[in-house]
Design a protein around this motif. Structure first.
Motif, short mmCIF file in Angstrom:
data_model
loop_
_atom_site.label_atom_id
_atom_site.label_comp_id
_atom_site.label_asym_id
_atom_site.label_seq_id
_atom_site.Cartn_x
_atom_site.Cartn_y
_atom_site.Cartn_z
N ILE A 84 0.82 -1.21 0.00
CA ILE A 84 0.00 0.00 0.00
C ILE A 84 0.86 1.27 0.00
CG2 ILE A 84 -0.33 0.38 2.49
CD1 ILE A 84 -3.39 0.69 1.74
N TYR A 85 2.10 1.15 0.45
CA TYR A 85 2.97 2.33 0.56
C TYR A 85 3.11 3.05 -0.78
CZ TYR A 85 7.04 5.27 1.22
OH TYR A 85 7.88 6.35 1.26
N ASP A 86 3.45 2.33 -1.84
CA ASP A 86 3.63 2.96 -3.16
C ASP A 86 2.33 3.57 -3.66
OD1 ASP A 86 6.35 2.41 -3.31
OD2 ASP A 86 6.03 0.48 -4.32
N GLU A 87 1.20 2.94 -3.33
CA GLU A 87 -0.08 3.51 -3.73
C GLU A 87 -0.32 4.84 -3.02
OE1 GLU A 87 -3.45 0.70 -4.16
OE2 GLU A 87 -1.98 -0.83 -3.58
N ASN A 90 1.72 7.58 -4.65
CA ASN A 90 1.16 8.01 -5.92
C ASN A 90 -0.07 8.90 -5.77
OD1 ASN A 90 3.08 6.77 -7.56
ND2 ASN A 90 2.01 4.82 -7.48
N ILE A 91 -0.78 8.79 -4.64
CA ILE A 91 -1.99 9.59 -4.41
C ILE A 91 -1.67 10.91 -3.73
CG2 ILE A 91 -4.19 9.68 -3.18
CD1 ILE A 91 -4.22 6.57 -3.50
N THR A 96 5.15 15.26 -0.94
CA THR A 96 4.66 15.16 0.43
C THR A 96 5.63 14.28 1.23
OG1 THR A 96 2.36 15.32 -0.26
CG2 THR A 96 2.77 14.42 1.93
N PRO A 97 6.22 14.81 2.31
CA PRO A 97 7.11 13.98 3.11
C PRO A 97 6.32 12.90 3.86
CG PRO A 97 6.88 16.16 4.11
CD PRO A 97 6.12 16.18 2.81
N ILE A 98 6.85 11.68 3.84
CA ILE A 98 6.25 10.57 4.58
C ILE A 98 7.31 10.04 5.54
CG2 ILE A 98 5.16 8.30 4.45
CD1 ILE A 98 4.41 8.92 1.57
N SER A 99 7.05 10.20 6.83
CA SER A 99 7.98 9.69 7.83
C SER A 99 7.48 8.35 8.35
CB SER A 99 8.16 10.69 8.97
OG SER A 99 6.94 10.90 9.64
N HIS A 100 8.39 7.59 8.94
CA HIS A 100 8.06 6.28 9.48
C HIS A 100 8.52 6.24 10.93
CE1 HIS A 100 8.40 5.80 5.13
NE2 HIS A 100 7.43 4.93 5.28
N GLN A 101 7.65 5.72 11.79
CA GLN A 101 7.95 5.68 13.21
C GLN A 101 7.70 4.28 13.76
OE1 GLN A 101 5.90 8.64 15.52
NE2 GLN A 101 5.96 10.12 13.87
N PRO A 102 8.46 3.90 14.78
CA PRO A 102 8.15 2.63 15.45
C PRO A 102 6.75 2.67 16.05
CG PRO A 102 10.31 3.47 16.11
CD PRO A 102 9.65 4.54 15.30
#
Length: 138
Positions: A84-87, A90-91, A96-102
């Motif tokens: 789903i991440y790549d989708e 694309n939307i 748009t920055p996308i950060s990842h957290q534990p």
């Protein structure tokens, strides 16, 4: 009659109340909508059945109505293919920055008073929770 593709009255009302920097969670079907959310957050239930409505369709609709400044996701295991991440990339608006957290810091963000709205979806894919930060009107 309103002319947008989104006609859900409670969702339109909640989105209209979100100001700059408010957080909106598009939650997958595995998320504990009530126990893992800010107790004051409005919860809109769009999870009629598995994959109805899915997170992709909800994100497409939400991005038609608000500007997104940033997005956050929970980190997933290295051996997990998060389709789903790549989708999402694309939307979301380009750049748009996308950060990842534990897990714990991600849930802490959702439980914070900044999270105004939780949209419960029927998304079946795991690690699909997406926390949006509302941007300014351009």
């Amino acid at each position: 009659m309103i002319k947008t593709n989104i006609t859900h009255p409670e969702l339109l009302s909640a989105l209209a109340k979100c100001g700059h920097k408010a957080k909106i969670l598009i939650a997958d079907g595995n998320f504990s909508f009530v126990t893992n959310s800010n107790p004051k957050a409005e919860i809109i239930y769009l999870n009629f059945a598995p994959d109805m409505l899915n997170a992709i369709d909800v994100l497409k609709g939400v991005t038609e109505l608000i500007n997104v400044e940033a997005a956050e996701m929970m980190t997933w295991p290295d051996d997990f293919e998060n389709t789903i991440y790549d989708e999402y990339v694309n939307i979301l608006p380009e750049g748009t920055p996308i950060s990842h957290q534990p897990r714990k810091p991600f849930y802490d963000q959702i439980k914070s008073t900044d999270t105004f709205l939780v949209i419960a979806t029927g998304e079946k894919r795991r690690f699909a929770n997406l926390l949006l930060t509302v941007g300014v009107v351009k």
